[in-house]
Motif scaffolding. Sequence first.
Motif, PDB file in Angstrom:
ATOM      1  N   LEU A   2     -15.950   6.035   9.790  1.00 44.57           N
ATOM      2  CA  LEU A   2     -14.735   6.886  10.312  1.00 44.57           C
ATOM      3  C   LEU A   2     -13.544   5.997  10.689  1.00 44.57           C
ATOM      4  O   LEU A   2     -13.795   4.903  11.291  1.00 44.57           O
ATOM      5  CB  LEU A   2     -14.965   7.784  11.186  1.00 44.57           C
ATOM      6  N   PRO A   3     -12.348   6.265  10.365  1.00 42.53           N
ATOM      7  CA  PRO A   3     -11.286   5.608  11.052  1.00 42.53           C
ATOM      8  C   PRO A   3     -11.181   5.833  12.636  1.00 42.53           C
ATOM      9  O   PRO A   3     -11.688   6.769  13.316  1.00 42.53           O
ATOM     10  CB  PRO A   3      -9.916   6.090  10.363  1.00 42.53           C
ATOM     11  N   THR A   4     -10.434   4.784  13.087  1.00 48.47           N
ATOM     12  CA  THR A   4     -10.485   4.896  14.699  1.00 48.47           C
ATOM     13  C   THR A   4      -9.406   5.755  15.056  1.00 48.47           C
ATOM     14  O   THR A   4      -8.357   6.034  14.280  1.00 48.47           O
ATOM     15  CB  THR A   4     -10.169   3.354  15.405  1.00 48.47           C
ATOM     16  N   ALA A   5      -9.268   5.951  16.185  1.00 51.39           N
ATOM     17  CA  ALA A   5      -8.201   6.760  16.889  1.00 51.39           C
ATOM     18  C   ALA A   5      -6.751   6.272  16.646  1.00 51.39           C
ATOM     19  O   ALA A   5      -5.787   6.606  16.145  1.00 51.39           O
ATOM     20  CB  ALA A   5      -8.460   7.295  18.370  1.00 51.39           C
ATOM     21  N   ASP A   6      -6.916   4.811  17.002  1.00 51.77           N
ATOM     22  CA  ASP A   6      -5.738   3.891  16.627  1.00 51.77           C
ATOM     23  C   ASP A   6      -5.108   3.908  15.315  1.00 51.77           C
ATOM     24  O   ASP A   6      -3.915   4.155  14.909  1.00 51.77           O
ATOM     25  CB  ASP A   6      -5.836   2.694  17.182  1.00 51.77           C
ATOM     26  N   GLN A   7      -5.991   3.976  14.249  1.00 50.84           N
ATOM     27  CA  GLN A   7      -5.740   4.162  12.732  1.00 50.84           C
ATOM     28  C   GLN A   7      -5.274   5.379  12.693  1.00 50.84           C
ATOM     29  O   GLN A   7      -4.243   5.461  11.887  1.00 50.84           O
ATOM     30  CB  GLN A   7      -6.997   3.925  11.875  1.00 50.84           C
ATOM     31  N   GLY A   8      -5.888   6.552  12.872  1.00 49.39           N
ATOM     32  CA  GLY A   8      -5.335   7.799  12.863  1.00 49.39           C
ATOM     33  C   GLY A   8      -3.784   7.985  13.236  1.00 49.39           C
ATOM     34  O   GLY A   8      -3.011   8.514  12.737  1.00 49.39           O
ATOM     35  N   ARG A  29      -6.557   6.019   2.048  1.00 52.44           N
ATOM     36  CA  ARG A  29      -7.828   5.778   1.795  1.00 52.44           C
ATOM     37  C   ARG A  29      -8.425   4.783   2.794  1.00 52.44           C
ATOM     38  O   ARG A  29      -7.820   3.774   3.236  1.00 52.44           O
ATOM     39  CB  ARG A  29      -7.996   5.145   0.375  1.00 52.44           C
ATOM     40  N   LEU A  30      -9.483   5.256   3.273  1.00 56.49           N
ATOM     41  CA  LEU A  30     -10.364   4.299   4.221  1.00 56.49           C
ATOM     42  C   LEU A  30     -11.048   3.183   3.297  1.00 56.49           C
ATOM     43  O   LEU A  30     -11.921   3.676   2.570  1.00 56.49           O
ATOM     44  CB  LEU A  30     -11.264   5.077   5.016  1.00 56.49           C
ATOM     45  N   ASP A  31     -10.870   2.213   3.440  1.00 52.37           N
ATOM     46  CA  ASP A  31     -11.629   0.979   2.719  1.00 52.37           C
ATOM     47  C   ASP A  31     -12.996   0.738   3.604  1.00 52.37           C
ATOM     48  O   ASP A  31     -12.860  -0.010   4.425  1.00 52.37           O
ATOM     49  CB  ASP A  31     -10.811  -0.500   2.667  1.00 52.37           C
ATOM     50  N   GLU A  32     -13.962   0.948   2.877  1.00 54.82           N
ATOM     51  CA  GLU A  32     -15.397   1.094   3.629  1.00 54.82           C
ATOM     52  C   GLU A  32     -15.609  -0.562   3.963  1.00 54.82           C
ATOM     53  O   GLU A  32     -16.640  -0.633   4.306  1.00 54.82           O
ATOM     54  CB  GLU A  32     -16.290   1.871   2.792  1.00 54.82           C
ATOM     55  N   ASN A  36     -10.221  -0.907   7.019  1.00 52.34           N
ATOM     56  CA  ASN A  36      -9.019  -0.573   7.226  1.00 52.34           C
ATOM     57  C   ASN A  36      -8.441   0.581   6.626  1.00 52.34           C
ATOM     58  O   ASN A  36      -8.970   1.080   5.385  1.00 52.34           O
ATOM     59  CB  ASN A  36      -8.287  -1.696   6.480  1.00 52.34           C
ATOM     60  N   VAL A  37      -7.308   1.397   6.657  1.00 50.81           N
ATOM     61  CA  VAL A  37      -6.693   2.373   6.113  1.00 50.81           C
ATOM     62  C   VAL A  37      -5.663   1.863   5.225  1.00 50.81           C
ATOM     63  O   VAL A  37      -4.921   0.850   5.570  1.00 50.81           O
ATOM     64  CB  VAL A  37      -6.149   3.378   7.026  1.00 50.81           C
ATOM     65  N   TYR A  50      -5.029  -1.983  10.267  1.00 53.46           N
ATOM     66  CA  TYR A  50      -6.339  -2.454  10.688  1.00 53.46           C
ATOM     67  C   TYR A  50      -6.871  -1.428  11.805  1.00 53.46           C
ATOM     68  O   TYR A  50      -6.363  -0.661  12.322  1.00 53.46           O
ATOM     69  CB  TYR A  50      -6.048  -3.770  11.374  1.00 53.46           C
ATOM     70  N   ARG A  51      -8.254  -1.931  12.120  1.00 49.72           N
ATOM     71  CA  ARG A  51      -9.012  -0.940  13.007  1.00 49.72           C
ATOM     72  C   ARG A  51      -8.377  -0.806  14.499  1.00 49.72           C
ATOM     73  O   ARG A  51      -8.801   0.177  15.118  1.00 49.72           O
ATOM     74  CB  ARG A  51     -10.791  -1.642  13.236  1.00 49.72           C
ATOM     75  N   ASN A  52      -7.758  -1.893  14.800  1.00 48.12           N
ATOM     76  CA  ASN A  52      -6.962  -1.729  16.217  1.00 48.12           C
ATOM     77  C   ASN A  52      -5.581  -0.948  16.257  1.00 48.12           C
ATOM     78  O   ASN A  52      -5.031  -0.979  17.359  1.00 48.12           O
ATOM     79  CB  ASN A  52      -6.914  -3.134  16.836  1.00 48.12           C
ATOM     80  N   GLY A  53      -5.158  -0.551  14.896  1.00 47.42           N
ATOM     81  CA  GLY A  53      -3.981   0.301  14.798  1.00 47.42           C
ATOM     82  C   GLY A  53      -2.802  -0.736  14.278  1.00 47.42           C
ATOM     83  O   GLY A  53      -1.756  -0.062  14.078  1.00 47.42           O
ATOM     84  N   ARG A  54      -2.713  -1.942  14.333  1.00 47.43           N
ATOM     85  CA  ARG A  54      -1.872  -2.678  13.946  1.00 47.43           C
ATOM     86  C   ARG A  54      -1.789  -2.592  12.334  1.00 47.43           C
ATOM     87  O   ARG A  54      -3.005  -2.308  11.685  1.00 47.43           O
ATOM     88  CB  ARG A  54      -1.964  -4.340  14.256  1.00 47.43           C
ATOM     89  N   TRP A  55      -0.530  -2.734  11.667  1.00 49.14           N
ATOM     90  CA  TRP A  55      -0.559  -2.819  10.388  1.00 49.14           C
ATOM     91  C   TRP A  55       0.441  -3.811   9.649  1.00 49.14           C
ATOM     92  O   TRP A  55       1.131  -4.366  10.392  1.00 49.14           O
ATOM     93  CB  TRP A  55       0.125  -1.141   9.981  1.00 49.14           C
TER      94      TRP A  55
END
Length: 58
Positions: A2-8, A29-32, A36-37, A50-55
């Motif tokens: 699942l995506p993280t809260a930061d990613q959402g 799309r979430l790249d499994e 990463n989203v 990225y998982r930490n919310g940075r893009w």
Amino acid sequence: MLPTADQGIMCITLCQSLTSTFTPIYLVRLDERTGNVFILAGDSIEIDIYRNGRWRFL
């Protein structure tokens, strides 16, 4: 996976910014493989969140 809260939160923020400029969003799309989203928008906008919310633009 699942995506993280930061990613959402970042995904919603970026999508809102894109649509406020009338840029169509074609794919979110979430790249499994990486976790990463991925956002595909407009003519050539590709964004990785990225998982930490940075893009970054690809």
